[in-house]
Scaffold this motif. Structure first.
Motif, PDB file in Angstrom:
ATOM      1  N   ILE A 316       0.871  -0.957   0.176  1.00 17.07           N
ATOM      2  CA  ILE A 316      -0.157   0.279   0.000  1.00 17.07           C
ATOM      3  C   ILE A 316       1.205   0.953  -0.172  1.00 17.07           C
ATOM      4  O   ILE A 316       0.399   1.961  -0.530  1.00 17.07           O
ATOM      5  N   ASN A 317       1.881   0.892   0.887  1.00 15.00           N
ATOM      6  CA  ASN A 317       2.887   2.410   1.002  1.00 15.00           C
ATOM      7  C   ASN A 317       3.161   2.972  -0.716  1.00 15.00           C
ATOM      8  O   ASN A 317       3.491   3.905  -1.415  1.00 15.00           O
ATOM      9  N   LYS A 318       3.774   1.266  -1.228  1.00 10.24           N
ATOM     10  CA  LYS A 318       4.444   1.571  -2.996  1.00 10.24           C
ATOM     11  C   LYS A 318       3.088   2.252  -3.703  1.00 10.24           C
ATOM     12  O   LYS A 318       3.122   3.535  -4.264  1.00 10.24           O
ATOM     13  N   GLN A 319       2.300   1.585  -3.306  1.00 15.92           N
ATOM     14  CA  GLN A 319       1.220   2.620  -4.041  1.00 15.92           C
ATOM     15  C   GLN A 319       0.376   3.593  -4.049  1.00 15.92           C
ATOM     16  O   GLN A 319       0.383   4.188  -5.159  1.00 15.92           O
ATOM     17  N   ASN A 320       0.185   4.049  -2.728  1.00 20.14           N
ATOM     18  CA  ASN A 320      -0.249   5.567  -2.311  1.00 20.14           C
ATOM     19  C   ASN A 320       0.832   5.849  -3.714  1.00 20.14           C
ATOM     20  O   ASN A 320       0.901   7.080  -3.702  1.00 20.14           O
ATOM     21  N   LYS A 321       2.305   5.798  -3.206  1.00 15.93           N
ATOM     22  CA  LYS A 321       3.409   7.006  -4.112  1.00 15.93           C
ATOM     23  C   LYS A 321       2.937   6.901  -4.899  1.00 15.93           C
ATOM     24  O   LYS A 321       3.030   7.682  -5.523  1.00 15.93           O
ATOM     25  N   VAL A 322       3.109   5.585  -6.093  1.00 17.89           N
ATOM     26  CA  VAL A 322       2.688   5.610  -7.496  1.00 17.89           C
ATOM     27  C   VAL A 322       2.019   6.764  -7.711  1.00 17.89           C
ATOM     28  O   VAL A 322       1.625   7.332  -8.624  1.00 17.89           O
ATOM     29  N   PHE A 323      -0.035   6.736  -6.974  1.00 15.46           N
ATOM     30  CA  PHE A 323      -0.687   7.318  -7.842  1.00 15.46           C
ATOM     31  C   PHE A 323      -0.335   8.694  -7.530  1.00 15.46           C
ATOM     32  O   PHE A 323      -1.337   9.532  -7.686  1.00 15.46           O
ATOM     33  N   ALA A 324       0.678   8.910  -6.814  1.00 16.08           N
ATOM     34  CA  ALA A 324       0.649  10.367  -6.352  1.00 16.08           C
ATOM     35  C   ALA A 324       1.524  10.928  -7.239  1.00 16.08           C
ATOM     36  O   ALA A 324       1.602  12.541  -7.566  1.00 16.08           O
ATOM     37  N   ILE A 325       2.153  10.286  -7.782  1.00 17.13           N
ATOM     38  CA  ILE A 325       2.960  10.471  -8.472  1.00 17.13           C
ATOM     39  C   ILE A 325       1.789  10.869  -9.998  1.00 17.13           C
ATOM     40  O   ILE A 325       2.593  11.342 -10.421  1.00 17.13           O
ATOM     41  N   VAL A 326       0.995   9.859 -10.145  1.00 13.56           N
ATOM     42  CA  VAL A 326      -0.148   9.660 -11.356  1.00 13.56           C
ATOM     43  C   VAL A 326      -0.665  11.210 -11.477  1.00 13.56           C
ATOM     44  O   VAL A 326      -0.591  11.721 -12.655  1.00 13.56           O
ATOM     45  N   ASP A 327      -0.827  12.065 -10.451  1.00 15.24           N
ATOM     46  CA  ASP A 327      -1.717  12.396  -9.860  1.00 15.24           C
ATOM     47  C   ASP A 327      -0.948  13.661 -10.750  1.00 15.24           C
ATOM     48  O   ASP A 327      -1.374  14.288 -11.108  1.00 15.24           O
ATOM     49  N   ASP A 328       0.397  14.056  -9.994  1.00 11.29           N
ATOM     50  CA  ASP A 328       1.432  14.743 -10.683  1.00 11.29           C
ATOM     51  C   ASP A 328       1.452  15.047 -11.960  1.00 11.29           C
ATOM     52  O   ASP A 328       1.279  15.210 -12.866  1.00 11.29           O
ATOM     53  N   LEU A 329       1.842  14.045 -12.696  1.00 13.30           N
ATOM     54  CA  LEU A 329       1.481  14.014 -13.922  1.00 13.30           C
ATOM     55  C   LEU A 329       0.594  13.973 -14.875  1.00 13.30           C
ATOM     56  O   LEU A 329       0.399  14.999 -15.722  1.00 13.30           O
ATOM     57  N   LYS A 330      -1.214  14.001 -14.798  1.00 14.86           N
ATOM     58  CA  LYS A 330      -2.139  13.660 -14.644  1.00 14.86           C
ATOM     59  C   LYS A 330      -2.538  15.172 -14.429  1.00 14.86           C
ATOM     60  O   LYS A 330      -2.547  16.108 -15.294  1.00 14.86           O
ATOM     61  N   ALA A 331      -2.103  16.367 -13.933  1.00 15.40           N
ATOM     62  CA  ALA A 331      -2.193  16.846 -13.958  1.00 15.40           C
ATOM     63  C   ALA A 331      -1.717  18.433 -14.769  1.00 15.40           C
ATOM     64  O   ALA A 331      -2.642  19.161 -15.319  1.00 15.40           O
ATOM     65  N   SER A 332      -0.371  17.338 -15.456  1.00 16.79           N
ATOM     66  CA  SER A 332       0.465  18.968 -16.246  1.00 16.79           C
ATOM     67  C   SER A 332      -0.270  17.814 -17.556  1.00 16.79           C
ATOM     68  O   SER A 332       0.523  18.288 -18.801  1.00 16.79           O
TER      69      SER A 332
END
Ligand code: G3I
Length: 463
Positions: A316-332
């Motif tokens: 889950i820690n990894k999952q959360n970090k991946v989705f944080a990266i995804v959110d950052d990329l998606k915002a751009s």
């Protein structure tokens, strides 16, 4: 010598004289008929081939068996002990893109030798749309998706068993390693396109989707870049140059790219790679921006950019970090899809874990790629042969993940890719990263390219 001794001596002398000697000086029957050697088929077409063998001294004729299974439980009509006097025979009336097996026996009078070795041959051409082929069944779905497989350039020669199976069963390919930075990047601004071009051309020539893997991965850094002596800014320029050159080179030829792979470590932190060290925490966004800019500059505005990682369903820690990266990329607007490698076992992840992980990506409107599916059955090295219990467990696990994927909304479907063809070619037993303790049987085809229960499970997942 009395009468009895004379008779015994006579038969002893006669039997010795009537036997030849082998090199072990052990007498053998004079007319032992040797076992023939069957050699590779020739003149292979989509409905025929020529069976070949080596002549046997003393044989008067030969018996040829042809079957669609290598245990010869059934025979192709007309080829059950077909008699022939030469060392070749034309086998015809066959189906395209099918595996056939033949074996030979020598015959002399009533004497018949043992069976020769078995030769496997696959007829060329494209099989009729057989619903037991993975892509045929997937394409017939209300919401179809690509069925992919990881490939190596050497497998893609016309008429090879891989070529036949690929055209029958798969609608997408991923280069297992030959589109990574280490094989392609031979130096600053110099590239070896040969293997990668062969793979991409194969996909383009055969109407098979190409998912390109991977621009930036810490396990695929060429030595010249590992040893780079320039400044960090110059290092970043080399990475930008590489991404720009490669995305431009394949623009319009590949549908998608894994831009960055495995940037998150198993603790849920940014993995401490040479890219992070030299380019800083914004390196991921930089790489996606360079890829997007290069694609748009080349007119490839439909190129899909993916992030790819493993074990997010159970960590889950990894999952959360991946989705944080995804959110950052998606915002751009720099990401279009997420790759879930799914290097699973017959026990894990649980269905609910995979669904929860994948559904987070669905909620973000991303394309979902199950990108490297294989299912270990011996991760604890507690079996030495592929037991029926594990075969059925693996079949159920393949069925489970395919059903999960098949239940996705159409807008989120992209591809479900298995990481290789045959069990004995899997990365799993050999990976120093994985340190798998023994042998394993993780894929859909066995070492003879026969389909396994896992393949049946995949098909059932498409119901
Ligand atoms: O075929 C060549 C051989 O000709 C040469 O002599 C030999 C020595 O260099 O290399 C052989 O190629 C190797 C190739 O596997 C054979 O399939 C490469 O060196 C080796 O690096 C490559 O390993 C691949 C690995 O990624 C690193 O690229 C594995 O096949 C591949 O399964 C593995 O896949 C990764 C994904 O990309 C990312 N997710 C994890 C997954 C497993 O590690």
């Amino acid at each position: 010598m009395n009468y009895k001794q004379i008779v015994t001596a006579f038969f002893l002398v006669f039997s010795l004289l009537s036997c030849s000697k082998d090199d072990g000086n052990t007498p053998v029957p004079l007319n032992a008929l040797a076992t023939p050697f069957a050699s590779t088929a020739s003149n292979v077409t989509n409905t025929s081939f020529q069976a070949n063998w080596v002549l046997v001294p003393g044989a008067e004729s030969y018996l040829i068996d042809v079957s669609t299974d290598n245990s010869f439980s059934t025979f192709v009509t007309g080829y059950d002990a077909l008699s022939n006097s030469g060392s070749t025979v034309a086998i015809s009336g066959l189906s395209p893109a099918m595996a056939y097996y033949y074996r030979i026996r020598a015959k002399r009078g009533v004497e018949v030798s043992n069976n020769s070795n078995v030769i496997t041959v696959k007829t060329t051409g494209v099989a009729a749309e057989d619903p037991t082929f993975l892509k045929v069944k997937a394409n017939a779905l209300a919401n179809p998706f690509f069925v992919g497989v990881a490939v190596k350039a050497q497998q893609l020669n016309t008429g090879s068993a891989y070529d036949v199976v690929l055209k029958n069963e798969f609608s997408s390919i991923t280069a297992e390693y030959e589109m990574k930075m280490d094989p392609i990047s031979t130096g600053s601004g110099t590239y070896n396109w040969v293997a990668a071009d062969k793979i991409v051309k194969y996909g383009n020539d055969n109407g098979i989707n190409v998912h390109a893997h991977v621009l930036v991965w810490h396990n695929a850094v060429p030595n010249w870049l590992k040893d780079f002596s320039g400044t960090d800014a110059e290092f970043a320029l080399e990475v930008k140059k590489y991404i720009t050159a490669v995305v431009t080179h394949f623009a319009g030829k590949v549908k998608s790219w894994d831009v960055v792979n495995e940037a998150v470590d198993d603790n849920g932190n940014m993995r401490n790679t040479v890219f992070l060290t030299k380019m800083g925490p914004n390196y991921i966004k930089d790489c996606y921006q360079w890829a997007r800019d290069a694609a748009n500059a080349a007119g490839d505005t439909n190129l899909l950019l993916f992030y790819n990682d493993y074990a997010t369903s159970t960590n889950i820690n990894k999952q959360n970090k991946v989705f944080a990266i995804v959110d950052d990329l998606k915002a751009s607007n720099l990401i279009d899809g997420l790759g879930f490698q799914m290097h699973n076992t017959y026990l894990s992840p649980a269905k609910t874990q995979m669904e929860a992980d994948i559904n987070r990506a669905v909620a973000k409107g991303l394309k979902i790629h199950v990108s490297e599916l294989d299912i270990q059955v011996n991760q604890n090295n507690d079996i030495t042969t592929f037991t029926n219990e594990r075969k059925l467990a693996q079949k159920d696990k393949y069925k489970e993940i395919v059903k999960i994927y098949n239940a996705l909304p159409a807008a989120n479907k992209y591809a479900l890719t298995v990481w290789g063809f045959k069990d004995n070619e899997s990365w799993i037993p050999y990976s120093t990263d994985l340190n798998h303790p023994g042998n394993d049987w993780p894929l859909l085809y066995d070492n003879n390219f026969e389909i396994k229960s896992a393949h049946t499970g995949f098909l059932e997942g498409l119901d």
